[in-house]
Motif scaffolding. Sequence first.
Motif, PDB file in Angstrom:
ATOM      1  N   PRO A  92       0.832  -1.211   0.000  1.00  0.00           N
ATOM      2  CA  PRO A  92       0.000   0.000   0.000  1.00  0.00           C
ATOM      3  C   PRO A  92       0.860   1.253   0.000  1.00  0.00           C
ATOM      4  O   PRO A  92       2.086   1.187   0.113  1.00  0.00           O
ATOM      5  N   SER A  94       1.302   3.363   2.224  1.00  0.00           N
ATOM      6  CA  SER A  94       2.019   3.588   3.476  1.00  0.00           C
ATOM      7  C   SER A  94       3.399   2.950   3.470  1.00  0.00           C
ATOM      8  O   SER A  94       4.234   3.290   4.316  1.00  0.00           O
ATOM      9  N   HIS A 109      -4.369   1.643  10.180  1.00  0.00           N
ATOM     10  CA  HIS A 109      -3.683   2.916  10.376  1.00  0.00           C
ATOM     11  C   HIS A 109      -4.641   3.936  10.959  1.00  0.00           C
ATOM     12  O   HIS A 109      -5.810   3.985  10.599  1.00  0.00           O
ATOM     13  N   GLU A 127      -5.081   0.220   1.441  1.00  0.00           N
ATOM     14  CA  GLU A 127      -4.489  -0.073   2.739  1.00  0.00           C
ATOM     15  C   GLU A 127      -5.140  -1.319   3.342  1.00  0.00           C
ATOM     16  O   GLU A 127      -6.279  -1.657   3.035  1.00  0.00           O
ATOM     17  N   ASP A 129      -6.842  -2.763   6.261  1.00  0.00           N
ATOM     18  CA  ASP A 129      -7.574  -2.305   7.431  1.00  0.00           C
ATOM     19  C   ASP A 129      -8.470  -3.426   7.903  1.00  0.00           C
ATOM     20  O   ASP A 129      -9.328  -3.917   7.162  1.00  0.00           O
TER      21      ASP A 129
END
Length: 474
Positions: A92, A94, A109, A127, A129
Motif C-alpha cells: 500500500p 504507506s 492505520h 491499505e 484495514d
Amino acid sequence: ASDGRPMRPPVAIVDLTSINNRGNSLVATRLIRKGEIIYTERAIEATQIPQTCCKCNDDSSEVATKRIALSWSSPSSYDVRACRYCFRSMEPASSLTSTVTGAKMGGAHSKESLPSIPMPHLWPVAEYDRKSGGSTSPIGYIEDCYERVLCSKCGSMFCSAACKVAHNNRMGSCCKCESSIEEVIHALFCRKANSDDKEMPLTGDNADQAPDDEIVSIQPAVVLAARMFCSEVNRYRTGTPNKVQVSSAEDDSGPFYGICGDPEDITPLELGVIQKTTESSALSFTLEPAYLALCENLALTGFELEKFSLHFFELLAAVAARNGFSIATKSPFQSYYPALLRSVGGRGTPEHLHAMEDIARALGSTEGVLKRDMDREIADQCAARLVALFKLTARINHSCDPCAEVRGQEFIDCHIDLLAREDIEPGREITISYINIGRTAGRVSDRNRRIRELRARYLFTCDCVRCTNDGNLK
C-alpha cells in the motif's frame, strides 16, 4: 493479433550442435525490425528471495501460535509483499513511509499514520484495514473486502481468489511450498543451523562476515530450485502415476525439458555447501542438506524418493542457476503517478509542483525536492524482485554483441519482452547478452572481464565476433 488471440512468435527452435556446438537456439523465421517486440513470455517458474530465516526468528514455542494467528499486519520474510502466484505488488501507499521510519507500516492505520503522499486514494493497492470487512474461511484463508486473500497459517498473500487457486493447483499447498523454502534456507544458509557442522561450512559471497550474523548470502537459484521441486512433486501426485514422468534432461514431457543444466554443474557454480571428500583435496559442493529437508517436509514416500532423487534436485538447481533471470515486477507508483498527473491538470501546474513536494517529503526529503535516485527508492519499497525461469528465452544463446535484449514487461507482472536491438534477417540466430557488456568495446581489459564473468556464472567461454576482435588487439 487484432482479434485478441495470441500470435505465434516469429522464431523457431533449431539445434545448432552439429554446426558450432551451440545447442538449441532461436532463429528468426521472418524479418524482424529494430525496436520490434519479438515476443512476450511468462515465467514457467519464479520466486521472491526471503531475507530472513523464519525458523530462527521464531522461538519453537511460538511458531505454532504464529502459524495460526497471522494477519495482514504480520511481518513478512520478504522485503516486498506480493502475490505468491502472479507476484503483483501488494504494497500500500504507506510502504513509502519506510524510507523515513525504517520499516514498512502494515495493518490498520490511524489518521495520523496515513501516508503523506498526495491523493493516496489513487494508489492502486488499498491499505490493509481490519475494519474494512471481509471473511475467514474454515481452512484458514482471510479474504478482505477487496477480494485479497491471506493464508493465516503461512502468511502467503494473493491478489485474488483466482491466484490462490492457481497457485495451490500448481504447488499443492501454499503452506507446504513456503515451509519447504524455509527449510531449505535454514538447512543451507542459516548459521544457527550449521554452527555445529564443521565438515560442511557455509558458502557464498558473504561467508567471511561476522560469525554472529544469522544468515549468509542466500543463493537465489537454490530457492528457485526448491519451488520447482515442489511443483514437480505436486505434478506427479496429481497426475496418473503410470503416465506422468519426472522431468529430466531426457523427459520431453516436463516443463524444464531442453533447458541447459547438469547436476555436475553444482560444484563449478558453487551451489550449496562444501562437501568433505577423502579421495581428493579439490573442493566439492552438495545440496544434500536442502534435499533432505525438502523430502522430510513434503513427506516423500519410498517410491517417490526413487523418482525425486538428489540428482534430480541438483539438476533443477543447475537449470535455475544457468538460466534464471533477475526481474522486478511493476511498481504501484507507475500507475499512481499518471493518475496523479491527470488529477492535478498535467505537468508544470501549481498543483503538480505542490504534489511533487509532498511526494518528496514522504520519501524523506526535508526540502521537498525530488532527488535523482528517489524513483529507485520507490521501486525498492514497492516492486517485488524475483528470480524467474523462462522456457523459450532460456534457449537463446549469448553474444557480447547481441541483436536482441530482454526487458521486464511494463504492464504484466512476471512477464518479459524480447526486443530487437537491430534488424534481424530471416534465418539469423537471435542472441542476447547474459551479462552487462558495457560500453568499452575494443579494450582488452573489458574482454577479460567478460570472459571471467561468463566462465564463473555460465561455465563457457564466449567466442563471439566481439570477443574475437577484442582478443586480436595488442
